[in-house]
Design an enzyme around this catalytic site. Structure first.
Site, PDB file in Angstrom:
ATOM      1  N   TYR A 177      -3.440   0.752  -6.954  1.00 47.55           N
ATOM      2  CA  TYR A 177      -3.983  -0.050  -7.910  1.00 47.55           C
ATOM      3  C   TYR A 177      -3.575  -1.375  -7.298  1.00 47.55           C
ATOM      4  O   TYR A 177      -2.571  -1.749  -6.769  1.00 47.55           O
ATOM      5  CB  TYR A 177      -3.173   0.370  -8.938  1.00 47.55           C
ATOM      6  CG  TYR A 177      -2.744   1.146  -9.607  1.00 47.55           C
ATOM      7  CD1 TYR A 177      -3.780   2.725  -9.875  1.00 47.55           C
ATOM      8  CD2 TYR A 177      -1.186   1.523  -9.729  1.00 47.55           C
ATOM      9  CE1 TYR A 177      -3.370   3.149 -10.330  1.00 47.55           C
ATOM     10  CE2 TYR A 177      -0.943   3.479  -9.756  1.00 47.55           C
ATOM     11  CZ  TYR A 177      -1.519   3.865 -10.640  1.00 47.55           C
ATOM     12  OH  TYR A 177      -0.644   5.105 -10.793  1.00 47.55           O
ATOM     13  N   ARG A 178      -5.199  -1.864  -7.221  1.00 49.88           N
ATOM     14  CA  ARG A 178      -4.724  -3.339  -5.956  1.00 49.88           C
ATOM     15  C   ARG A 178      -4.298  -4.529  -6.976  1.00 49.88           C
ATOM     16  O   ARG A 178      -3.672  -4.188  -8.128  1.00 49.88           O
ATOM     17  CB  ARG A 178      -6.774  -4.267  -6.353  1.00 49.88           C
ATOM     18  CG  ARG A 178      -7.114  -4.723  -8.128  1.00 49.88           C
ATOM     19  CD  ARG A 178      -8.401  -4.997  -7.739  1.00 49.88           C
ATOM     20  NE  ARG A 178      -8.931  -5.396  -9.527  1.00 49.88           N
ATOM     21  CZ  ARG A 178      -9.618  -4.747  -9.996  1.00 49.88           C
ATOM     22  NH1 ARG A 178     -10.497  -4.162  -9.494  1.00 49.88           N
ATOM     23  NH2 ARG A 178      -9.371  -5.548 -11.148  1.00 49.88           N
ATOM     24  N   TRP A 191      -3.587  -0.778 -13.056  1.00 47.59           N
ATOM     25  CA  TRP A 191      -3.103   0.285 -13.356  1.00 47.59           C
ATOM     26  C   TRP A 191      -4.511   0.670 -14.628  1.00 47.59           C
ATOM     27  O   TRP A 191      -3.782  -0.141 -15.585  1.00 47.59           O
ATOM     28  CB  TRP A 191      -2.252   1.167 -13.487  1.00 47.59           C
ATOM     29  CG  TRP A 191      -1.258   0.703 -13.766  1.00 47.59           C
ATOM     30  CD1 TRP A 191      -1.162   0.421 -15.323  1.00 47.59           C
ATOM     31  CD2 TRP A 191       0.248  -0.043 -14.062  1.00 47.59           C
ATOM     32  NE1 TRP A 191      -0.107  -0.261 -15.842  1.00 47.59           N
ATOM     33  CE2 TRP A 191       0.835  -0.122 -14.741  1.00 47.59           C
ATOM     34  CE3 TRP A 191       0.899   0.526 -12.414  1.00 47.59           C
ATOM     35  CZ2 TRP A 191       2.473  -1.007 -14.520  1.00 47.59           C
ATOM     36  CZ3 TRP A 191       1.937   0.023 -12.824  1.00 47.59           C
ATOM     37  CH2 TRP A 191       2.723  -0.323 -13.379  1.00 47.59           C
ATOM     38  N   GLU A 264       2.452  12.801  -5.054  1.00 49.15           N
ATOM     39  CA  GLU A 264       1.950  12.264  -4.215  1.00 49.15           C
ATOM     40  C   GLU A 264       2.437  12.587  -2.676  1.00 49.15           C
ATOM     41  O   GLU A 264       1.877  12.728  -1.766  1.00 49.15           O
ATOM     42  CB  GLU A 264       1.075  11.038  -3.913  1.00 49.15           C
ATOM     43  CG  GLU A 264       0.226  10.531  -4.979  1.00 49.15           C
ATOM     44  CD  GLU A 264       0.177  10.808  -6.770  1.00 49.15           C
ATOM     45  OE1 GLU A 264       1.571  11.051  -6.779  1.00 49.15           O
ATOM     46  OE2 GLU A 264      -0.213  10.423  -7.067  1.00 49.15           O
ATOM     47  N   ASP A 313     -16.392  -5.007  -7.270  1.00 50.44           N
ATOM     48  CA  ASP A 313     -15.418  -3.992  -6.946  1.00 50.44           C
ATOM     49  C   ASP A 313     -16.286  -2.936  -6.465  1.00 50.44           C
ATOM     50  O   ASP A 313     -17.564  -2.970  -5.674  1.00 50.44           O
ATOM     51  CB  ASP A 313     -15.095  -3.893  -8.208  1.00 50.44           C
ATOM     52  CG  ASP A 313     -14.195  -2.884  -8.960  1.00 50.44           C
ATOM     53  OD1 ASP A 313     -13.606  -2.489  -7.906  1.00 50.44           O
ATOM     54  OD2 ASP A 313     -12.905  -3.780  -9.438  1.00 50.44           O
TER      55      ASP A 313
END
Ligand code: FMN
Ligand code: MN
Length: 516
Positions: A177-178, A191, A264, A313
């Site tokens: 999430y940037r 997020w 993950e 984006d």
């Protein structure tokens, strides 16, 4: 052998001729983006770039475009073709209960493999990410964080692995999430509300507020862009850690749309076939990748939202300002001479195109578990992943194409798909020309297009409301009498076998005459 860390991966890229070191001075403000954009739009996606002369950052290095070609994406996951990973995944899913001793013996290697997937925690004094630790005196702009595009709201950390813990299950999530840099110690935490860390955040709020409905109400209002009144705010913090610059399998695992139940860290272990090494964070109750270049630790206040964006984006448009949580960084640790790892997004194709394609190839066997009639899937890069999915199916009963659309719209992050085209299995979905040709010949639009309403990707700028809008499915399969189509369906035009054989026999001679 799995890449141990980012440096090992960079060395492998270098050996394979996949890396260029850029010694010409380049500015992290706008200029590196323009260079990386030109490179990623050159044929095949261009090489990975290691900037070694960054304006204002003497001695520092920045890696970009590490995943930006089909070859590098395969190299990152240590396979020749991505289908090798789907095959490995399918092998695990195909497991049947052993019938006898021989079956049990055959299963042993697979069980041994399983053990390799689980992360292991190592001692702090062995963890490279702790070579340098700052608990107070640090600044996020000591790293060459990019401002990518002219209308961006500021500088953004674009390739962070954001680590959070589910307060109910204790499971960890790693999501990309940037993070917009607000000042030396504070960033945005983008997020999106349908992502796993956002759910962790809501769970904390529900617990903090002691009342489920209060948290739901706050999320609903923040989604509508209205600020939450002082008295209604649940208090408390949620701990967050961020890793920047890890081995490529771990970075990739942060974008994988895995079910929330799957950590993950285990996905990365499966991909690299070797455990991810973790270490306890210094100041928060989370484990972080031990070999990361940079670790940020801190917290998100449950009551605090701040304007985030705009940001150029991956749709090729700016995503507009919106309210998001704020990340307060309280501790930074890094390796000596950390390499800052980043990416840029913008008009396709860019680096993320190769990452997205890898996700869709690897996930095909998983999709087939829920949608067994599925034959193949293509997300053309110009559809920026959530705008267009083309699927082929083996059709066995009336209305099946619509059943498949609905299944896709209810399958994890595939719920965001704005347009789904369903074709019969004899159409090659990887050939967009063939899909256009057959689809448009096969459809009676009013009859074959299905609209529905549902969640929309937060980045979509056209939907009637943020995060909510309509989707379209096109049933381009051949229509059956049992679906009410009683006219004859014509065959595709092609020569017959006898004629083809006749010409085949003469073809070598003809080729000479034709100059082919
Ligand atoms: C370069 C890049 C940047 C991304 N930025 C964001 C972002 O800012 N916010 C977001 O919600 N998803 C972003 N994504 C997509 C998520 O990483 C992706 O949906 C992932 O599956 C989320 O993990 P989760 O399922 O554990 O929440 C980005 C993906 C890539 C490749
Ligand atoms: Mn996840």
């Amino acid at each position: 052998m799995a890449y141990t860390d980012l440096r090992d991966w960079i060395a492998a890229l270098d050996r394979a001729g996949e890396l260029r070191r850029i010694r010409t001075e380049a500015d992290p403000i706008l200029e590196i983006t323009e260079i990386a954009d030109r490179v990623s739009k050159s044929s095949g996606g261009g090489p990975a770039l290691l900037f070694e002369n960054i304006k204002g950052y003497p001695g520092q290095k920045l890696l970009i475009n590490q995943f930006g070609s089909a070859r590098r994406m395969a190299m990152a996951l240590e396979v020749k073709a991505l289908d090798e990973i789907s095959d490995r995944l399918r092998m695990f899913m195909d497991v049947k209960s052993p019938q006898g001793l021989l079956d049990k013996i055959k299963m042993l290697p697979m069980l041994a493999d399983l053990g390799k997937f689980f992360p292991k925690t190592i001692d702090a004094n062995k963890a490279a990410c702790k070579e340098v630790i700052y608990r107070g005196d640090f600044s996020l702009v000591d790293f060459p964080v990019l401002k990518c595009w002219p209308q961006d709201g500021g500088r953004f950390i674009t390739l962070p692995c954001v680590i959070t813990r589910d307060p109910r299950t204790g499971k960890r999530n790693v999501g990309m999430y940037r993070m917009q840099i607000y000042d030396e110690r504070t960033t945005g935490m983008h997020w999106q509300r349908q992502k796993v860390a956002a759910e962790h955040y809501r769970e904390r709020m529900r617990a903090g507020a002691g009342d489920r409905s209060a948290a739901v109400d706050i999320m609903a209002r923040s989604a509508g862009g209205s600020r939450v009144a002082e008295g209604d705010r649940p208090s408390g913090k949620m701990e967050v850690a961020v890793a920047i610059g890890t081995d490529p399998a771990l970075t990739f695992s942060a974008i994988v749309p895995a079910p929330p139940e799957v950590e993950e860290y285990i996905i990365a272990g499966f991909l690299r076939q070797s455990p991810v090494e973790l270490v306890k964070a210094e100041t928060v109750d989370l484990e972080v990748p031990a070999n990361a270049e940079i670790i940020l630790e801190g917290y998100v206040n449950l009551e605090e939202l701040r304007t985030e964006g705009p940001f150029g984006d991956h749709t090729g448009f700016y995503s507009l300002e919106d309210l998001y949580p704020v990340f307060h960084v309280t501790c930074v640790s890094h390796r000596r001479d950390p390499i800052y790892s980043t990416t840029i997004v913008g008009k396709p194709p860019m680096e993320d195109a190769y990452m997205g394609t890898a996700v869709s190839r690897i996930f095909l066997p998983m999709m087939k578990m829920s949608i067994p009639e599925l034959v193949d899937v293509n997300l053309p890069v110009d559809g920026v992943f959530h705008n267009l999915m083309i699927v082929s199916i083996k059709k066995s009963y009336p209305g099946q194409a619509r059943k498949v659309m609905n299944a896709i719209w209810s399958l994890g992050q595939a719920m965001f798909t704005k347009c789904i085209i369903v074709v019969d299995e004899d159409t090659n979905v990887q050939d967009v020309g063939e899909v256009v040709w057959k689809t448009l010949n096969n459809i009676d639009p009013e009859r074959d297009i299905q609209f529905t309403l549902g969640p929309i990707d937060s980045l979509d700028h056209s939907s009637r409301l943020p995060d909510f809008g309509s989707k379209m499915g096109i049933d381009a399969t051949r229509k059956w009498p049992t679906e009410g189509f009683t006219r004859p369906w014509p065959d595709e035009v092609a020569s017959d076998r006898t004629t083809k054989a006749l010409v085949d026999a003469k073809w070598e001679e003809l080729k000479k005459e034709l100059g082919l």
